[in-house]
Design a protein around this motif. Structure first.
Motif, PDB file in Angstrom:
ATOM      1  N   LYS A   1      67.692   4.576  28.366  1.00  0.00           N
ATOM      2  CA  LYS A   1      66.828   3.205  28.091  1.00  0.00           C
ATOM      3  C   LYS A   1      67.544   2.052  28.012  1.00  0.00           C
ATOM      4  O   LYS A   1      67.388   0.909  28.246  1.00  0.00           O
ATOM      5  CB  LYS A   1      65.917   3.485  26.933  1.00  0.00           C
ATOM      6  CG  LYS A   1      64.880   4.621  26.927  1.00  0.00           C
ATOM      7  CD  LYS A   1      64.141   4.801  25.830  1.00  0.00           C
ATOM      8  CE  LYS A   1      63.048   5.830  25.940  1.00  0.00           C
ATOM      9  NZ  LYS A   1      62.428   6.175  24.581  1.00  0.00           N
TER      10      LYS A   1
ATOM     11  N   ARG B   1      57.746  -0.542  28.762  1.00  0.00           N
ATOM     12  CA  ARG B   1      57.297  -0.062  27.429  1.00  0.00           C
ATOM     13  C   ARG B   1      56.863   1.393  27.475  1.00  0.00           C
ATOM     14  O   ARG B   1      56.179   1.874  26.568  1.00  0.00           O
ATOM     15  CB  ARG B   1      56.008  -1.057  27.287  1.00  0.00           C
ATOM     16  CG  ARG B   1      56.469  -2.511  26.773  1.00  0.00           C
ATOM     17  CD  ARG B   1      54.939  -3.105  26.198  1.00  0.00           C
ATOM     18  NE  ARG B   1      53.852  -2.931  27.072  1.00  0.00           N
ATOM     19  CZ  ARG B   1      53.448  -4.201  27.777  1.00  0.00           C
ATOM     20  NH1 ARG B   1      54.012  -5.226  27.822  1.00  0.00           N
ATOM     21  NH2 ARG B   1      52.295  -3.992  28.842  1.00  0.00           N
ATOM     22  N   HIS B   2      57.132   2.127  28.700  1.00  0.00           N
ATOM     23  CA  HIS B   2      56.749   3.346  28.600  1.00  0.00           C
ATOM     24  C   HIS B   2      55.121   3.403  28.836  1.00  0.00           C
ATOM     25  O   HIS B   2      54.540   4.421  28.322  1.00  0.00           O
ATOM     26  CB  HIS B   2      57.155   4.189  27.735  1.00  0.00           C
ATOM     27  CG  HIS B   2      58.639   4.518  27.743  1.00  0.00           C
ATOM     28  ND1 HIS B   2      59.302   5.699  28.025  1.00  0.00           N
ATOM     29  CD2 HIS B   2      59.731   3.741  27.539  1.00  0.00           C
ATOM     30  CE1 HIS B   2      60.545   5.736  28.293  1.00  0.00           C
ATOM     31  NE2 HIS B   2      61.070   4.292  27.902  1.00  0.00           N
ATOM     32  N   GLU B   3      54.390   2.505  29.155  1.00  0.00           N
ATOM     33  CA  GLU B   3      52.954   2.413  29.238  1.00  0.00           C
ATOM     34  C   GLU B   3      52.696   2.497  30.953  1.00  0.00           C
ATOM     35  O   GLU B   3      51.596   2.061  31.500  1.00  0.00           O
ATOM     36  CB  GLU B   3      52.337   1.156  28.788  1.00  0.00           C
ATOM     37  CG  GLU B   3      52.546   1.419  27.143  1.00  0.00           C
ATOM     38  CD  GLU B   3      51.939   0.082  26.561  1.00  0.00           C
ATOM     39  OE1 GLU B   3      51.586  -0.794  27.066  1.00  0.00           O
ATOM     40  OE2 GLU B   3      52.026   0.178  25.267  1.00  0.00           O
TER      41      GLU B   3
ATOM     42  N   ALA C   1      56.628  -4.712  32.873  1.00  0.00           N
ATOM     43  CA  ALA C   1      56.450  -4.482  31.611  1.00  0.00           C
ATOM     44  C   ALA C   1      55.893  -3.428  31.134  1.00  0.00           C
ATOM     45  O   ALA C   1      56.178  -2.870  30.039  1.00  0.00           O
ATOM     46  CB  ALA C   1      55.791  -5.951  30.987  1.00  0.00           C
ATOM     47  N   ASP C   2      54.881  -3.030  31.841  1.00  0.00           N
ATOM     48  CA  ASP C   2      54.199  -1.576  31.514  1.00  0.00           C
ATOM     49  C   ASP C   2      55.471  -0.405  31.615  1.00  0.00           C
ATOM     50  O   ASP C   2      55.344   0.246  30.791  1.00  0.00           O
ATOM     51  CB  ASP C   2      53.126  -1.190  32.599  1.00  0.00           C
ATOM     52  CG  ASP C   2      51.974  -2.367  32.263  1.00  0.00           C
ATOM     53  OD1 ASP C   2      51.797  -2.470  31.242  1.00  0.00           O
ATOM     54  OD2 ASP C   2      51.214  -2.541  33.416  1.00  0.00           O
TER      55      ASP C   2
ATOM     56  N   TYR D   1      59.024  -9.983  34.079  1.00  0.00           N
ATOM     57  CA  TYR D   1      58.294  -8.726  33.528  1.00  0.00           C
ATOM     58  C   TYR D   1      56.787  -8.492  33.962  1.00  0.00           C
ATOM     59  O   TYR D   1      56.427  -7.523  33.736  1.00  0.00           O
ATOM     60  CB  TYR D   1      58.395  -8.841  31.811  1.00  0.00           C
ATOM     61  CG  TYR D   1      59.933  -8.567  31.376  1.00  0.00           C
ATOM     62  CD1 TYR D   1      60.584  -7.328  31.724  1.00  0.00           C
ATOM     63  CD2 TYR D   1      60.595  -9.688  30.879  1.00  0.00           C
ATOM     64  CE1 TYR D   1      61.736  -7.228  31.093  1.00  0.00           C
ATOM     65  CE2 TYR D   1      62.056  -9.351  30.456  1.00  0.00           C
ATOM     66  CZ  TYR D   1      62.575  -8.059  30.563  1.00  0.00           C
ATOM     67  OH  TYR D   1      63.703  -8.084  30.247  1.00  0.00           O
TER      68      TYR D   1
ATOM     69  N   ARG E   1      46.753  -1.237  27.568  1.00  0.00           N
ATOM     70  CA  ARG E   1      47.490  -2.709  27.231  1.00  0.00           C
ATOM     71  C   ARG E   1      46.351  -3.773  26.740  1.00  0.00           C
ATOM     72  O   ARG E   1      46.472  -4.470  25.873  1.00  0.00           O
ATOM     73  CB  ARG E   1      48.151  -2.933  28.444  1.00  0.00           C
ATOM     74  CG  ARG E   1      48.884  -4.190  28.272  1.00  0.00           C
ATOM     75  CD  ARG E   1      49.769  -4.619  29.472  1.00  0.00           C
ATOM     76  NE  ARG E   1      48.908  -5.170  30.402  1.00  0.00           N
ATOM     77  CZ  ARG E   1      48.697  -4.576  31.619  1.00  0.00           C
ATOM     78  NH1 ARG E   1      49.458  -3.276  31.778  1.00  0.00           N
ATOM     79  NH2 ARG E   1      47.859  -4.997  32.591  1.00  0.00           N
TER      80      ARG E   1
ATOM     81  N   CYS F   1      46.720   3.074  31.719  1.00  0.00           N
ATOM     82  CA  CYS F   1      47.898   2.223  30.946  1.00  0.00           C
ATOM     83  C   CYS F   1      47.333   0.601  30.734  1.00  0.00           C
ATOM     84  O   CYS F   1      47.450  -0.040  29.989  1.00  0.00           O
ATOM     85  CB  CYS F   1      49.117   2.180  31.538  1.00  0.00           C
ATOM     86  SG  CYS F   1      49.228   1.604  33.228  1.00  0.00           S
TER      87      CYS F   1
END
Length: 223
Positions: free
Chosen positions: A126, A170-172, A166-167, A144, A221, A217
């Protein structure tokens, strides 16, 4: 962190030749085909366990070398095995472009582990990924808020069309594992990444691009 590499390129010289040259008497830095590497010969230490209990193996073997002045790093690395805190481990430290520490170790509970073992690092990746993407953002190459498919059109399939950079960061991103798009409820058809995927970037990209979004996801969010 692959053992016995210098500036990430000693593989061009060859590992056997690398250790052959390291074993020869020398002073200062060794010159391996134009690459500067450790001047200290590699050695092996047998580590006895200091404790009765521990989460992993008891003691072990540590092989490799550290530059002069870096001996405490090897001592700390070996101590992890003495405290039964390691199964198999690899460590490489660079000062600028100079390799200072090059170690690998294994416990009796991990007999197949070698300096060549492909090490699973889990979340350690990461840090590198976050820095690499931040550099791209700072250079204006990506935002992002960009959709992933803006930069990777093939990604926009099986419910992943709205996933942003960005997802993913963020691990989303909604793709924690790879399912067969045609049989998402059949675990026997899950896509398991293999050495072939690691050797063939196109094959790996195709598997990731075709993978379905496992959970919403985007909805998560927004809430």
């Amino acid at each position: 962190v692959s053992f016995a590499r210098c500036v990430g390129r000693v593989g061009r010289v060859g590992r056997a030749e690398y250790h052959k040259r390291l074993a020869a008497p020398r002073s200062g830095w060794a010159d391996l085909g134009g690459f500067r590497c450790l001047s200290v010969p590699a050695s092996t230490s047998q580590i006895a366990s200091k404790v009765y209990f521990g989460p992993f193996g008891a003691g072990g073997s540590v092989l490799g070398a550290v530059e002069r002045g870096w001996e405490p790093v090897r001592e700390a690395f070996e101590d992890n095995f003495a405290l039964n805190l390691e199964l198999g481990a690899q460590l490489a430290i660079y000062k600028g472009e100079e390799l200072m520490v090059d170690l690998a170790g294994y416990s009796p509970a991990q007999p197949g582990y070698t300096a060549e073992t492909l090490q699973c690092v889990f979340s350690c990746g990461k840090n590198v990924e976050a820095i690499a993407v931040a550099m791209l953002v700072s250079r204006g190459a990506v935002s992002y808020n960009d959709l992933v498919c803006k930069h990777w059109p093939e990604f926009a399939q099986n419910g992943k069309e709205s996933i942003t950079v960005a997802d993913v960061m963020r691990h989303e991103g909604g793709v924690p594992f790879l399912l067969d798009p045609a049989a998402m409820d059949d675990k026997s058809k899950d896509i398991i990444l293999s050495q072939a995927h690691l050797d063939d970037v196109d094959l790996l990209e195709a598997a990731l691009a075709a993978a379905p979004c496992v959970h919403d996801c985007v909805g998560h969010r927004r809430t």
